[in-house]
Design a protein around this motif. Sequence first.
Motif, PDB file in Angstrom:
ATOM      1  N   THR A  89      10.402  11.224   5.657  1.00  0.00           N
ATOM      2  CA  THR A  89       9.775  10.810   6.917  1.00  0.00           C
ATOM      3  C   THR A  89       8.262  10.951   6.840  1.00  0.00           C
ATOM      4  N   VAL A  90       7.789  12.033   6.254  1.00  0.00           N
ATOM      5  CA  VAL A  90       6.344  12.239   6.100  1.00  0.00           C
ATOM      6  C   VAL A  90       5.739  11.122   5.260  1.00  0.00           C
ATOM      7  N   LEU A  91       6.378  10.769   4.167  1.00  0.00           N
ATOM      8  CA  LEU A  91       5.857   9.698   3.314  1.00  0.00           C
ATOM      9  C   LEU A  91       5.785   8.371   4.062  1.00  0.00           C
ATOM     10  N   THR A  92       6.830   8.047   4.800  1.00  0.00           N
ATOM     11  CA  THR A  92       6.854   6.799   5.571  1.00  0.00           C
ATOM     12  C   THR A  92       5.756   6.793   6.628  1.00  0.00           C
ATOM     13  N   GLU A  93       5.604   7.902   7.325  1.00  0.00           N
ATOM     14  CA  GLU A  93       4.564   8.000   8.354  1.00  0.00           C
ATOM     15  C   GLU A  93       3.168   7.968   7.744  1.00  0.00           C
ATOM     16  N   MET A  94       2.999   8.561   6.578  1.00  0.00           N
ATOM     17  CA  MET A  94       1.697   8.496   5.903  1.00  0.00           C
ATOM     18  C   MET A  94       1.333   7.045   5.619  1.00  0.00           C
ATOM     19  N   GLU A  95       2.297   6.284   5.135  1.00  0.00           N
ATOM     20  CA  GLU A  95       2.040   4.866   4.866  1.00  0.00           C
ATOM     21  C   GLU A  95       1.634   4.145   6.144  1.00  0.00           C
ATOM     22  N   ASP A  96       2.378   4.372   7.219  1.00  0.00           N
ATOM     23  CA  ASP A  96       2.106   3.695   8.486  1.00  0.00           C
ATOM     24  C   ASP A  96       0.768   4.109   9.091  1.00  0.00           C
ATOM     25  N   ARG A  97       0.551   5.409   9.200  1.00  0.00           N
ATOM     26  CA  ARG A  97      -0.636   5.903   9.906  1.00  0.00           C
ATOM     27  C   ARG A  97      -1.923   5.810   9.096  1.00  0.00           C
ATOM     28  N   LEU A  98      -1.813   5.902   7.777  1.00  0.00           N
ATOM     29  CA  LEU A  98      -3.009   5.840   6.937  1.00  0.00           C
ATOM     30  C   LEU A  98      -3.224   4.463   6.324  1.00  0.00           C
ATOM     31  N   GLY A  99      -2.255   3.561   6.516  1.00  0.00           N
ATOM     32  CA  GLY A  99      -2.389   2.208   5.983  1.00  0.00           C
ATOM     33  C   GLY A  99      -2.390   2.170   4.465  1.00  0.00           C
ATOM     34  N   ILE A 100      -1.508   2.961   3.863  1.00  0.00           N
ATOM     35  CA  ILE A 100      -1.433   3.041   2.401  1.00  0.00           C
ATOM     36  C   ILE A 100      -0.040   2.663   1.926  1.00  0.00           C
ATOM     37  N   ILE A 101       0.089   2.424   0.647  1.00  0.00           N
ATOM     38  CA  ILE A 101       1.377   2.188   0.003  1.00  0.00           C
ATOM     39  C   ILE A 101       1.577   3.307  -1.012  1.00  0.00           C
ATOM     40  N   ILE A 102       2.717   3.978  -0.938  1.00  0.00           N
ATOM     41  CA  ILE A 102       3.025   5.059  -1.865  1.00  0.00           C
ATOM     42  C   ILE A 102       4.203   4.617  -2.725  1.00  0.00           C
ATOM     43  N   ASP A 103       3.958   4.514  -4.022  1.00  0.00           N
ATOM     44  CA  ASP A 103       5.018   4.142  -4.952  1.00  0.00           C
ATOM     45  C   ASP A 103       5.835   5.377  -5.326  1.00  0.00           C
ATOM     46  N   ASP A 104       7.112   5.166  -5.582  1.00  0.00           N
ATOM     47  CA  ASP A 104       8.005   6.277  -5.934  1.00  0.00           C
ATOM     48  C   ASP A 104       7.498   7.089  -7.119  1.00  0.00           C
ATOM     49  N   ASP A 105       6.904   6.408  -8.105  1.00  0.00           N
ATOM     50  CA  ASP A 105       6.461   7.115  -9.304  1.00  0.00           C
ATOM     51  C   ASP A 105       5.195   7.955  -9.080  1.00  0.00           C
ATOM     52  N   GLU A 106       4.595   7.853  -7.898  1.00  0.00           N
ATOM     53  CA  GLU A 106       3.417   8.665  -7.572  1.00  0.00           C
ATOM     54  C   GLU A 106       3.802  10.026  -6.978  1.00  0.00           C
ATOM     55  N   ILE A 107       5.054  10.165  -6.609  1.00  0.00           N
ATOM     56  CA  ILE A 107       5.500  11.354  -5.884  1.00  0.00           C
ATOM     57  C   ILE A 107       6.051  12.399  -6.848  1.00  0.00           C
ATOM     58  N   ASP A 108       5.539  13.619  -6.708  1.00  0.00           N
ATOM     59  CA  ASP A 108       6.131  14.746  -7.412  1.00  0.00           C
ATOM     60  C   ASP A 108       6.067  15.961  -6.487  1.00  0.00           C
TER      61      ASP A 108
END
Length: 94
Positions: free
Chosen positions: A55-74
């Motif tokens: 949920t945090v990742l999804t909201e970060m994308e929405d509120r910050l206007g960014i795209i987060i790829d799965d391979d960026e997450i650790d």
Amino acid sequence: MTDTAATPAASGVDATLRALLADILGLGEARAAALTEDSGLFGELPEFDSMAVATVLTEMEDRLGIIIDDDEIDGEIFETYGNLLAFSLRKVTD
């Protein structure tokens, strides 16, 4: 070298991230405002579980206007508030 936390963009990202965590985790404004760079998140805050991560990742994308790829997450990103903020700032300035 400039201190990225002092720039207007950085303070906006910081405020957005704190509001996002307050909303999603139900921390309230005071607890979110009290987070420091060294404040533990995943594994430290009982509210920050694996479901909250998505949920945090999804909201970060929405509120910050960014795209987060799965391979960026650790796991390191969610260890501390400072790590999450640094990741967010990198994404916003990319």
